[in-house]
Design an enzyme around this catalytic site. Sequence first.
Site, PDB file in Angstrom:
ATOM      1  N   TYR A   1      16.787  82.321   8.761  1.00  0.00           N
ATOM      2  CA  TYR A   1      18.069  81.883   9.314  1.00  0.00           C
ATOM      3  C   TYR A   1      18.014  81.884  10.836  1.00  0.00           C
ATOM      4  CZ  TYR A   1      23.130  81.934  10.219  1.00  0.00           C
ATOM      5  OH  TYR A   1      24.401  81.650  10.668  1.00  0.00           O
TER       6      TYR A   1
ATOM      7  N   ASP B   1      32.318  69.348   1.166  1.00  0.00           N
ATOM      8  CA  ASP B   1      31.418  70.386   0.680  1.00  0.00           C
ATOM      9  C   ASP B   1      30.717  69.878  -0.568  1.00  0.00           C
ATOM     10  OD1 ASP B   1      30.198  72.991   0.248  1.00  0.00           O
ATOM     11  OD2 ASP B   1      31.840  73.796   1.443  1.00  0.00           O
TER      12      ASP B   1
ATOM     13  N   LYS C   1      18.175  78.724  13.436  1.00  0.00           N
ATOM     14  CA  LYS C   1      19.229  78.647  14.443  1.00  0.00           C
ATOM     15  C   LYS C   1      18.647  78.509  15.852  1.00  0.00           C
ATOM     16  CE  LYS C   1      23.009  78.686  12.059  1.00  0.00           C
ATOM     17  NZ  LYS C   1      23.916  77.504  12.076  1.00  0.00           N
TER      18      LYS C   1
ATOM     19  N   GLY D   1      30.966  71.831   5.061  1.00  0.00           N
ATOM     20  CA  GLY D   1      30.894  73.239   4.705  1.00  0.00           C
ATOM     21  C   GLY D   1      32.278  73.853   4.692  1.00  0.00           C
TER      22      GLY D   1
ATOM     23  N   ASP E   1      26.661  66.245   0.242  1.00  0.00           N
ATOM     24  CA  ASP E   1      25.426  66.964   0.520  1.00  0.00           C
ATOM     25  C   ASP E   1      24.971  66.503   1.899  1.00  0.00           C
ATOM     26  OD1 ASP E   1      22.886  67.972   0.810  1.00  0.00           O
ATOM     27  OD2 ASP E   1      22.126  67.190  -1.094  1.00  0.00           O
TER      28      ASP E   1
ATOM     29  N   GLN F   1      33.159  80.665   4.523  1.00  0.00           N
ATOM     30  CA  GLN F   1      34.014  81.669   5.143  1.00  0.00           C
ATOM     31  C   GLN F   1      34.714  81.139   6.388  1.00  0.00           C
ATOM     32  OE1 GLN F   1      31.900  85.064   6.655  1.00  0.00           O
ATOM     33  NE2 GLN F   1      33.691  86.394   6.627  1.00  0.00           N
TER      34      GLN F   1
END
Length: 352
Positions: A176, A70, A180, A44, A86, A48
């Site tokens: 999400y 990524d 988590k 990833g 992936d 960000q």
Amino acid sequence: MISVMISVDYSGFRDSLFQFFDTFESIIAPTTSTYMKDRILVIGSSGQIGTELVQVLRDRYGASNVVAADLKADNQSDDGPFEVLDVMNVQQLSEIVRKHGINQIYLLAALLSATAEKNPMLGWKLNMEGLFNVLELAREKRISKVYWPSSIAVFGPNTPKDRTPQYTVMEPSTVYGISKLAGERWCEYYFKKYQVDVRSLRYPGLIGWKSAPGGGTTDYAVHIYHEALKSGTYDCFLKEETVLPMMYMPDAIKATLQLMEADSAKVKIRSAYNLAGMSFSPKEIALEIKRSIPAFRISYTPDFRQEIADSWPRSIDDSSAREDWAWNPDYDLKKMTEEILINLGKPETKIL
């Protein structure tokens, strides 16, 4: 012919030599033995967090020892290895680990809160399947350490809003957050059952200027700086008094590395640590921006993300992180705003 045998005692010289090398190793250990032996995979890397974390890790461990990965090769720097990956493809993941001799994985790939609500099944599949694939590599002893971020999204509408404690009512209301919370429980399970060295932080809303936001409910606090400089106005998707826990990206990177480099005995929580930086509302961040850009104007058009934000805490109690491995943030709203506006205002600044 006379043969003479001479016996020489080298033990004193040998001991002195060994002592010299022991001393030499202790001096260089922080830069070689500690860091350079690690081979790290960041999954990833275009996100960000990943964009900034990869660079800091390469500065710290050596560019060739940190592999970025990524789905696409977009916006990747050319100062270190990169792999298209992936994370749900376990064969591909295993081959990259083998190819590069990876022993640490930072798993950052995920669908964030707002994006996952639009595609719940994909959000669950990506957020959980990727984690299982990495945890299984660690269970099989193919890697030695895992970092996987959690989030304040694990908390829900019945969670105490102010100074939310480490252990409390959870009940997340988004896909999400549900993924988590499930991931936290699996991380602790793998630690207790298989002794997997997995570490995690419950990130608050993260704010950075080096990359575009990734689809989270707190993204307004990134967009607002860009729009303040670009147009002088911003239409916020949250109400003006919506207070949420936030953190500037340098503090998030600092906390991540501090946790990962802490002695294992100091990491006493193997689900995820609460983490805090600052808390503020859209109204407060707008006022701070106006100190530098007096003409800036903000309006408010709340959308579906308001309901998500209303289910989250206003502030976080991160005393466990402070006590266990000496966490302490460096930035407040004023210091962060000044730094972001200065950097975004530079003509050479490029957003990845």
